[in-house]
Design a protein around this motif. Sequence first.
Motif, PDB file in Angstrom:
ATOM      1  N   SER A  77       1.346 -55.855 -39.219  1.00 20.96           N
ATOM      2  CA  SER A  77       1.539 -55.395 -37.841  1.00 20.96           C
ATOM      3  C   SER A  77       0.505 -56.028 -36.916  1.00 20.96           C
ATOM      4  O   SER A  77       0.765 -56.240 -35.739  1.00 20.96           O
ATOM      5  CB  SER A  77       1.498 -53.874 -37.762  1.00 20.96           C
ATOM      6  OG  SER A  77       0.186 -53.402 -37.879  1.00 20.96           O
ATOM      7  N   ALA A  78      -0.682 -56.383 -37.455  1.00 24.88           N
ATOM      8  CA  ALA A  78      -1.704 -57.007 -36.610  1.00 24.88           C
ATOM      9  C   ALA A  78      -1.280 -58.398 -36.156  1.00 24.88           C
ATOM     10  O   ALA A  78      -1.827 -58.940 -35.205  1.00 24.88           O
ATOM     11  CB  ALA A  78      -3.040 -57.086 -37.347  1.00 24.88           C
ATOM     12  N   LEU A  79      -0.292 -58.995 -36.839  1.00 28.35           N
ATOM     13  CA  LEU A  79       0.226 -60.281 -36.373  1.00 28.35           C
ATOM     14  C   LEU A  79       0.961 -60.109 -35.053  1.00 28.35           C
ATOM     15  O   LEU A  79       1.096 -61.041 -34.274  1.00 28.35           O
ATOM     16  CB  LEU A  79       1.204 -60.874 -37.399  1.00 28.35           C
ATOM     17  CG  LEU A  79       0.624 -61.314 -38.738  1.00 28.35           C
ATOM     18  CD1 LEU A  79       1.750 -61.770 -39.648  1.00 28.35           C
ATOM     19  CD2 LEU A  79      -0.374 -62.436 -38.539  1.00 28.35           C
ATOM     20  N   PHE A  80       1.469 -58.900 -34.816  1.00 33.93           N
ATOM     21  CA  PHE A  80       2.320 -58.682 -33.652  1.00 33.93           C
ATOM     22  C   PHE A  80       1.615 -57.957 -32.514  1.00 33.93           C
ATOM     23  O   PHE A  80       1.929 -58.170 -31.361  1.00 33.93           O
ATOM     24  CB  PHE A  80       3.565 -57.876 -34.054  1.00 33.93           C
ATOM     25  CG  PHE A  80       4.465 -58.621 -34.978  1.00 33.93           C
ATOM     26  CD1 PHE A  80       5.302 -59.608 -34.483  1.00 33.93           C
ATOM     27  CD2 PHE A  80       4.462 -58.367 -36.331  1.00 33.93           C
ATOM     28  CE1 PHE A  80       6.129 -60.319 -35.330  1.00 33.93           C
ATOM     29  CE2 PHE A  80       5.283 -59.074 -37.183  1.00 33.93           C
ATOM     30  CZ  PHE A  80       6.119 -60.054 -36.682  1.00 33.93           C
ATOM     31  N   VAL A  81       0.703 -57.058 -32.834  1.00 37.34           N
ATOM     32  CA  VAL A  81       0.087 -56.256 -31.772  1.00 37.34           C
ATOM     33  C   VAL A  81      -1.427 -56.267 -31.923  1.00 37.34           C
ATOM     34  O   VAL A  81      -1.955 -56.352 -33.026  1.00 37.34           O
ATOM     35  CB  VAL A  81       0.579 -54.788 -31.814  1.00 37.34           C
ATOM     36  CG1 VAL A  81       1.987 -54.692 -31.296  1.00 37.34           C
ATOM     37  CG2 VAL A  81       0.472 -54.214 -33.200  1.00 37.34           C
ATOM     38  N   ARG A  82      -2.102 -56.187 -30.789  1.00 32.87           N
ATOM     39  CA  ARG A  82      -3.554 -56.095 -30.817  1.00 32.87           C
ATOM     40  C   ARG A  82      -3.960 -54.751 -31.400  1.00 32.87           C
ATOM     41  O   ARG A  82      -3.299 -53.749 -31.165  1.00 32.87           O
ATOM     42  CB  ARG A  82      -4.102 -56.175 -29.391  1.00 32.87           C
ATOM     43  CG  ARG A  82      -4.251 -57.581 -28.879  1.00 32.87           C
ATOM     44  CD  ARG A  82      -5.043 -57.558 -27.598  1.00 32.87           C
ATOM     45  NE  ARG A  82      -4.369 -56.817 -26.560  1.00 32.87           N
ATOM     46  CZ  ARG A  82      -4.948 -55.898 -25.808  1.00 32.87           C
ATOM     47  NH1 ARG A  82      -6.210 -55.585 -25.997  1.00 32.87           N
ATOM     48  NH2 ARG A  82      -4.276 -55.291 -24.866  1.00 32.87           N
ATOM     49  N   PRO A  83      -5.088 -54.690 -32.123  1.00 31.39           N
ATOM     50  CA  PRO A  83      -5.531 -53.392 -32.628  1.00 31.39           C
ATOM     51  C   PRO A  83      -5.845 -52.435 -31.480  1.00 31.39           C
ATOM     52  O   PRO A  83      -6.220 -52.854 -30.391  1.00 31.39           O
ATOM     53  CB  PRO A  83      -6.787 -53.711 -33.439  1.00 31.39           C
ATOM     54  CG  PRO A  83      -7.175 -55.096 -33.072  1.00 31.39           C
ATOM     55  CD  PRO A  83      -5.955 -55.783 -32.569  1.00 31.39           C
ATOM     56  N   ALA A  84      -5.674 -51.150 -31.734  1.00 28.88           N
ATOM     57  CA  ALA A  84      -5.886 -50.140 -30.705  1.00 28.88           C
ATOM     58  C   ALA A  84      -7.375 -49.893 -30.502  1.00 28.88           C
ATOM     59  O   ALA A  84      -8.168 -50.040 -31.417  1.00 28.88           O
ATOM     60  CB  ALA A  84      -5.213 -48.840 -31.120  1.00 28.88           C
ATOM     61  N   ASN A 109       3.935 -56.593 -26.867  1.00 27.43           N
ATOM     62  CA  ASN A 109       2.727 -56.671 -26.058  1.00 27.43           C
ATOM     63  C   ASN A 109       3.122 -56.928 -24.612  1.00 27.43           C
ATOM     64  O   ASN A 109       3.109 -58.061 -24.150  1.00 27.43           O
ATOM     65  CB  ASN A 109       1.821 -57.807 -26.554  1.00 27.43           C
ATOM     66  CG  ASN A 109       1.271 -57.528 -27.938  1.00 27.43           C
ATOM     67  OD1 ASN A 109       0.413 -56.690 -28.100  1.00 27.43           O
ATOM     68  ND2 ASN A 109       1.798 -58.223 -28.927  1.00 27.43           N
ATOM     69  N   ARG A 149      -5.573 -48.871 -22.533  1.00 26.34           N
ATOM     70  CA  ARG A 149      -4.710 -50.042 -22.531  1.00 26.34           C
ATOM     71  C   ARG A 149      -3.395 -49.769 -21.815  1.00 26.34           C
ATOM     72  O   ARG A 149      -2.936 -50.579 -21.011  1.00 26.34           O
ATOM     73  CB  ARG A 149      -4.421 -50.494 -23.963  1.00 26.34           C
ATOM     74  CG  ARG A 149      -3.507 -51.706 -23.990  1.00 26.34           C
ATOM     75  CD  ARG A 149      -3.348 -52.256 -25.364  1.00 26.34           C
ATOM     76  NE  ARG A 149      -4.649 -52.409 -25.991  1.00 26.34           N
ATOM     77  CZ  ARG A 149      -4.800 -52.636 -27.284  1.00 26.34           C
ATOM     78  NH1 ARG A 149      -3.743 -52.721 -28.062  1.00 26.34           N
ATOM     79  NH2 ARG A 149      -5.998 -52.761 -27.794  1.00 26.34           N
ATOM     80  N   GLN A 205       1.841 -50.429 -31.265  1.00 24.98           N
ATOM     81  CA  GLN A 205       1.171 -50.555 -32.537  1.00 24.98           C
ATOM     82  C   GLN A 205       1.278 -49.266 -33.344  1.00 24.98           C
ATOM     83  O   GLN A 205       1.527 -49.282 -34.543  1.00 24.98           O
ATOM     84  CB  GLN A 205      -0.292 -50.899 -32.290  1.00 24.98           C
ATOM     85  CG  GLN A 205      -0.950 -51.445 -33.515  1.00 24.98           C
ATOM     86  CD  GLN A 205      -2.354 -50.957 -33.601  1.00 24.98           C
ATOM     87  OE1 GLN A 205      -2.705 -49.908 -33.049  1.00 24.98           O
ATOM     88  NE2 GLN A 205      -3.167 -51.695 -34.309  1.00 24.98           N
TER      89      GLN A 205
END
Lengths: 465, 465
Positions: free
Chosen positions: A448-455, B26, B108, B437
């Motif tokens: 999932s980190a490939l798609f969205v920035r970490p929170a 995103n 965010r 996310q």
Amino acid sequence: MGKLLNGGLAVGGTLLAFGALKRALNPRPRYAPWEKPRYEDFEKRVCIVGGGFGGYSAATKLTELTNGREDVGVLVIARDNFFTFWPMVPGIVSSDIDSRNVAQPLRRALITAGASFRRAKLKEIDHENQRIVTDGGLDFPYDQLVISLGGQPNFFGIPGVEEHALHMRGVEDAEHIRNRVIERFEEVSLMRGEVPESKLTFVVIGGGATGTEVASEIHTLVHEALAPDYPNIDPNRVRIFLLEGLPQILPELDPSLQRAARTRLFNEHIEVMTSTFAEEVTEDQVRLKGGDVIHSENVIWTAGNRPNVAIHDLGLPVDERNGIKVDEYLRVEGFPGIWAIGDCAAIRDIREGFEGRYVPPTAQAAGQEGYTVAKNILATLDGREDELEKFAYKPLGQLVELGSDFAVNEVMGVRFSGLAAAIFWRLAYLVRLNSPQSKIRIAADWISALFVRPAVTQVRGTSQE
Amino acid sequence: MGKLLNGGLAVGGTLLAFGALKRALNPRPRYAPWEKPRYEDFEKRVCIVGGGFGGYSAATKLTELTNGREDVGVLVIARDNFFTFWPMVPGIVSSDIDSRNVAQPLRRALITAGASFRRAKLKEIDHENQRIVTDGGLDFPYDQLVISLGGQPNFFGIPGVEEHALHMRGVEDAEHIRNRVIERFEEVSLMRGEVPESKLTFVVIGGGATGTEVASEIHTLVHEALAPDYPNIDPNRVRIFLLEGLPQILPELDPSLQRAARTRLFNEHIEVMTSTFAEEVTEDQVRLKGGDVIHSENVIWTAGNRPNVAIHDLGLPVDERNGIKVDEYLRVEGFPGIWAIGDCAAIRDIREGFEGRYVPPTAQAAGQEGYTVAKNILATLDGREDELEKFAYKPLGQLVELGSDFAVNEVMGVRFSGLAAAIFWRLAYLVRLNSPQSKIRIAADWISALFVRPAVTQVRGTSQE
């Protein structure tokens, strides 16, 4: 009719596959709850104190070697009911992975393997009656006892480190570092006028694998996760220092990999200072030997380890700097039936060219010591003393991750760096995690980190007003 | 050649799909960092205090309504930089889902929408100069001000509740409850001889949605996650009580759903006691009105809410029990330009048949109030006072999850319970989560939970010795 049959087969096949996968991921325990004897009732009792890499590998190796026998009982006593998977701890700082999955459930893995587990803290060894006593006044008998109490940070008496520096000894410390960085960004985003340099300067002391990874993780957190969420803070104002006393960072690695790591850190604008010693840490600065000063309210100490001080209260022979004195078979000198492994044991390195040196206090070494001690204990219990094995440390290499797309690896003599190394790093450690659930969740986190920035959430005090 | 072309197309297509998915997950922020004016520089400034359901929905609705205009600036001031997604908080107790994903990143979402965010605590309103003052002495100007400070637990003066009971006001509280259950299992697994009944008895006070869900979650935690890991504890020794003062639990639901829920709780051996009031809570017991006593060291209080006490310091008219007094347009009485919504506001229910009653302090109502206040503020700013809308609460129904495979739902008049309801519960809330996310991670957690039991790790004090 044919369609119906096909549909039925498809549904049935899916259910079978689902069941098979579920069984594969949930191994059947060695004993059902009602058939497991009490630890005290076994004929030969092995008590292992400590649930880190050393204690865990000793316990699982012992249960593996005694599979099919019913005379050997294994009990692990540990302070926590989880087992910290060290290599992934720095990753928590930039939040690639969920800390709950880095803390591996110790109890379940041990019980599935057929060992017993109690969460308790060792107080003393009753040598005469062959029992250990824990806090709360409980005692447990042993025929063979393994001490694997681990280490603790060593501040070398440098003033201010203990009070003012953050440490890096586990999951919670990594979360503290992460929350500290977020806290500084919150503070600075409320400041009007001049922002003191010390707020956004981070100093990591110790250029080993942990320190280097932490510095790189802070960079990732700042530039990838925080920068877009704090539009009024220029992320390039953040300075990250990495201080190392030796002339090189990552001293265990090959020089070519050290160079690759230095280049990576340089590109990330992490300021590496080698042959540099901190002399004092205060609330807002680090004073260096030679008189220089770095203004920082954020110091992270990763520079030293020492054996757990608790080993001094056990009545065993101790070498102040290196731990409990053991012979080459890992037996505590002068105490038959007691063994010591891991960061709390002073184990001589018997490899050629390492005369007079000790095995390094790493997770890798502790794991290997656990295997050897398990074999030697079983040989002792079975009266095969001539089969005792000397412990010979075989370093398998080192994996150092610097951000999610770069690593420097040295595996059994093969060196590589870059993205391929980062992927290798992840797969290698994913395979090593003991809990199937953590494997799935960490893999899902990475994907999932490939798609969205970490929170960027800093959970604190929701219950306060 | 054809193969090469096909391969190339496949790779290209995959990369395009990957890029599209990444962009979809995103969203592009409304302003790039360099083009966003400072909040203070906008012509019309709306300040929203509080980052819960009310404040968050007011802010996002306002930015949506002013999309394309450059005269209205929105600032949210909140104590935390995350937003608690209440419906999923009880799920943390049995660890279906990761608490980090229930705490949604507020900063965010707001910045992407085009609002500003500051983490600070409101200290006072400077009515004369139209500014609010926060801790640390900062102040922010406003033309329109929304107060959405939420609520806090109400203990109704029952002795011992505040000291001895656990609460259920957010992510950390849910983690405390989870850790308490694990802690009791650790303690009991070390006990020899008689185990006091109070150790393994859990009393949830309050039979609303939260209390009922928590009781059910404790059951799931004990029987699905803990039982196999503590083979020497009989999970059927655990007793769970659910206490409710009214004659029925889940009083907002239809009687047929109340019955379905009662049946489910009965099958889980959760002891439901209605028309029952706690009179005193001590360290190891709950004394009930009428003289009965339940021996328990584990009491969880979910029975009452009151407006945040901080509203008393703002110089606004307050109704002690229900909050800041507002008119039907959500304007604070006698203070033009100030609005109040959510649990801290006393909002009259204008529906037929609800005369004299107040809108309930729920997340659902707060969200609807946020939408109305956003529209009314914009009408006021634009001088369209005749377009002000009265707030009319439209309950959309209630979803109550009891374990991972059962729920009772009432959605716009349609009632259903069982597994289908549980799946609906999950999908409905998954859609409502604001962070993409979190959506991915929670879905991954649920899917992995089909295959593996949740882990039992109790992370505490790794940095202590």
